[in-house]
Every structure is written in C-alpha cells, then in structure tokens.
Scaffold this motif. Sequence first.
Motif, PDB file in Angstrom:
ATOM      1  N   HIS A   1      38.052  -2.030  47.908  1.00 56.66           N
ATOM      2  CA  HIS A   1      36.866  -2.412  48.687  1.00 56.66           C
ATOM      3  C   HIS A   1      36.586  -3.887  48.457  1.00 56.66           C
ATOM      4  O   HIS A   1      37.374  -4.585  47.828  1.00 56.66           O
ATOM      5  CB  HIS A   1      35.666  -1.569  48.239  1.00 56.66           C
TER       6      HIS A   1
ATOM      7  N   HIS B   1      27.962  -2.494  48.231  1.00 52.67           N
ATOM      8  CA  HIS B   1      28.468  -3.059  46.972  1.00 52.67           C
ATOM      9  C   HIS B   1      27.778  -4.351  46.566  1.00 52.67           C
ATOM     10  O   HIS B   1      27.913  -4.780  45.424  1.00 52.67           O
ATOM     11  CB  HIS B   1      29.965  -3.330  47.086  1.00 52.67           C
TER      12      HIS B   1
ATOM     13  N   ARG C   1      31.818  -2.093  59.040  1.00 53.03           N
ATOM     14  CA  ARG C   1      32.021  -1.228  57.869  1.00 53.03           C
ATOM     15  C   ARG C   1      32.404   0.190  58.283  1.00 53.03           C
ATOM     16  O   ARG C   1      33.315   0.785  57.757  1.00 53.03           O
ATOM     17  CB  ARG C   1      30.716  -1.186  57.076  1.00 53.03           C
TER      18      ARG C   1
ATOM     19  N   GLU D   1      35.971  -4.861  54.740  1.00 56.83           N
ATOM     20  CA  GLU D   1      36.280  -5.268  53.361  1.00 56.83           C
ATOM     21  C   GLU D   1      37.789  -5.440  53.267  1.00 56.83           C
ATOM     22  O   GLU D   1      38.519  -4.503  52.958  1.00 56.83           O
ATOM     23  CB  GLU D   1      35.733  -4.217  52.396  1.00 56.83           C
TER      24      GLU D   1
ATOM     25  N   HIS E   1      36.221   0.807  54.307  1.00 58.05           N
ATOM     26  CA  HIS E   1      35.149   0.018  54.930  1.00 58.05           C
ATOM     27  C   HIS E   1      35.846  -1.104  55.699  1.00 58.05           C
ATOM     28  O   HIS E   1      36.484  -1.978  55.098  1.00 58.05           O
ATOM     29  CB  HIS E   1      34.194  -0.537  53.874  1.00 58.05           C
TER      30      HIS E   1
HETATM   31 ZN   LIG Z   1      33.333  -0.602  50.444  1.00 60.13          ZN
END
Ligand SMILES: [Zn+2]
Length: 505
Positions: free
Chosen positions: A269, A53, A220, A163, A160
């Motif tokens: 996220h 991201h 992650r 996050e 993830h």
């Molecule tokens: Zn993510």
Amino acid sequence: MIKKILLFLLIPFLSFTQDIDDLFSERGEIYFSFEYNNKNQLNEISDIVSVDHKTNSELAYAYANKKEFSEFLKLDIEYKIIKKEILNYTNTTKNNWNYYPTYSEYTDMMQAFADSFPDICKLHHLGTLSSGREILIVQISGNVGQKENEPSFLYTSSMHGDELAGYILSLRLIDYILNGYNNNPKLTELVNEIDIWINPLANPDGAYHGGNQDVWSAIRYNANWVDLNRNYPDPEDGQHPDGNPWQDETFIFMGLADTVNFTISANMHGGAEVCNYPWDTWSTLTADDSWWKYVSHEYADSCQQNSGNGYFNYLNDGITNGWDWYEIDGGRQDYMNYFRYCREFTLELSDDKTPNPNDLPTLWDANHPSLLNYLEQSLFGIRGIITDSITGIPLKAKVQILGHDIDSSHVYSSLPIGNYHRYIIQGNYNLTFSKNGYYSKTINATILNNNTIVNDIQLVPVGTTTDIIENYPPEEDAIIFDLLGRPSNKKGIQISDKGTILIIE
Ligand SMILES: [Zn+2]
C-alpha cells in the motif's frame, strides 16, 4: 529523504452546509480529514468510513462513498474535504523504471516476462473484470508450475488503486529476479527454493480510473466505489463487514488463496512509510507477535540503511501493530492470517500515494534488499513433509504449538507434497502434528532466527495393527501398496491408501 510532492489541496468546508449530491457529482469517493477525541471514537468511525493510512495521532484521514458519507454525517463531526488533484506528471523518458506504464504496456510486460523466461516464469490470468481489465499474476520458480517441497510466497500491490509505488516496485522485482537467475547466486537460490507469486496490480480499475493511458486520475476504491481492503471476511465481524457483496476482485483473490496454499505474503500500500503487522480487527496480539516485530524491523531497518534520512521510520521506527494504528474490519491481511493460515503483513511504501515517477528508482534502491529478505524468510523456521507412516502418502495435517498458538495461528501441511512451514521467533517449542484417523505426534524443536529446522513427520494410522480386512478387492478407487509403501498389485499382505491392511488371495 524521499521528495515530498504536494498532492492535495486542503479546502475547508463547514460540515453542515455541504450538499451531499454535489460532493459526489464528479466521482463516487471523497477524501476528507477530521479530528478525533480518542482511539475508541476512531474505531467506531472506522466501521462507517474507510480510515486511511495517512491517519496520525491528531488527525484522521478517510475515504467514503456516498452511502458511507451519509452515515458519517449523522455523527455531526466537523470535517474538511480534501480535493484530489489530477496529477500531471509526465513520463518523458521511460527507462530505469522511472515511469508508470499504460495499461496495455503493463499487460504486455507481464506477458513478456513469461515469454522471455518460460522455464522459470508463468503468467496466470486470474480473472477479467467487467471493464475488460484483468487481474494478472506471475509465478516464478525452478520447474515452475510443478508442485515441490517449497513455500508459496505472495507479493501483491495496489488493491487501493491510487497507492502505486508497489505497482512499479513489483514489476521491477519480477524483472530483477528473472534476469538474476543463473547470474546472481542469491536470486538463483530464491527462485530454485521458493514458489514465488507476484501480482503488481490488484485493482486495475482503480489505478486506471481515468483511462488506460495513465494513472493520474487513480482512485482508491474499485469501479463500484467499494474499498477492496474492507471487503474480505473478518475474524470478528463476519463475512461481509462492509455490508457490500464480495467484489469480483475479492472473489478472484479468495479463489487464488484457496488454490495456492500461500505460507507467507505481503500486501503493498502507500500513504505512509511503515510495516503494519496483524491484527487489524482487534487489539489481541497474535501468537507470533515477536516474530512479526522481528521481520517488520528487518524490513524497516534495511529500508532505512538503503535510503536517506527519514525514510521508513514512521510510528515505532518503521513498524506498527495494525489495530494499534487504527482498526480495519474486512482487510485482506487479517483474512489471509486467520482464514488461510498464511503470514501476511502490509507494507506502506511511500508517503505520496502515487509518487512522482522520478522518485521510483530511489524507492527501489531503498526497498529491494528488504523485499528479498522477506522472500528469504519463507525458507526459515520449522518445516518438513508429513506422510502416512505405512504408505508414505503425503498428508494434509494440522501443525499446532501447544501453549503458543491462538486465534488460528496453527498451520497445515499442503498437498500433494505434504509440506508444512511454521515461521516462528527463535526458541524451543513442542509441535503437535495431528490428523483424523492418525495418532497425533509431538516433537520438540529448537529454532534460531533466520535458520531452518527440517522435521519430516510420519503419522501412524489408527488401527493399523488390528484393522485387518480379508475381503478383496477393496473400494475401486483405493491405491494398493506393499509393506515398503511401493504401489503394488501383488498378492499377499498389502495396504490400501486408506491405511487398511488387506490380505490379498
Ligand atoms: Zn491502502
């Protein structure tokens, strides 16, 4: 502006001298950046590694496990490894949601929600991973657990594992909603009218990779070094777009989505501050692109209004089409939209993937009005109950808007209630309701944004007037009704739940 903390040390490496075994000696995933020439090239690379991201127009960021990185090396692209520092925030005071709980504090908290509010909150143990950690979800509603004429709404965070803003915001949202019930009219209405599901931690093995005591070594990927947001069936790329078998976490979520017919959801996220709406896998826009822009702007605008300058304004003023940013194959957003007929977008909540815990209350202030607005969106649009015109039995039927729906944007009513929910931008539409064995029916409806139109639909069974059977009793499992649709075992003209008219002597 949300305070930025330097999380990573940038350490340049020459791509050709790096020994791959060394790179993966400490952990099964690495983080790196590279320059790319154009969107096509980035999309090709996105098939190989897990583009992140943080990617922007100049520089791509990506994660890879050993197998993925070996493929990337064949491309001969220069890269920089970004060494991930173990965070050393301390949770000195644990109040006002300014901390990350330990794993057991998290599970205790989820249990306490259900124990403290048994009338409106249920805890579901969706599954246990081989680590022993669980995927947990709470369900919140008036008459919780009882199927009613309500949309089913899902918030899920942190697939993830590093996050983590959404992890805490989800927990705090649960607490806020439960404590607001019968105190705050708005929250009371949302609880009474919506079947709300909240899963704060979709990848507990990733978040607690360093041990259950803290999240400072979060990763992650999951424990098998698989990116869970590349592990779903994809509309374009088939059942296993990442080449990995479905992970336990993926099975658990697909099972949940099969069981609860979610009508609308959001997937939280971090790493940027933007709403990402479908599709991720291809450039074609969804049928409901205007609606997605509307609800995404509603989310972003309210975040901007409830925070300092510069929060949640990335890309197009805080919103982006997924593919337009970077392509993702096997993502959960597209899976939910394409295969589950649900409306799911992705919320990127913070530039810092794991924000300083002291910043969590500010993130809550910025986001919680938006989170409630999106919850409320589940009540808007065109909705109703679809039944058999003769028996009154609820039906699972297809709801399609001709000249509008494409790429699986139609929806279905769900049993046992027969309720459907079609979210759509304001306008005038012809909706066709259809089911095998019934005559289709088309209605015209005009809908305004943030408004609700109720259209209950009765479908007439094909052959109702002519298909008369005189032998009785019918199939043993048939339920018999009288002409007013009431269950009956009387003699005379009766109707079975198959829509057949029976003459019972
Ligand atoms: Zn993510």
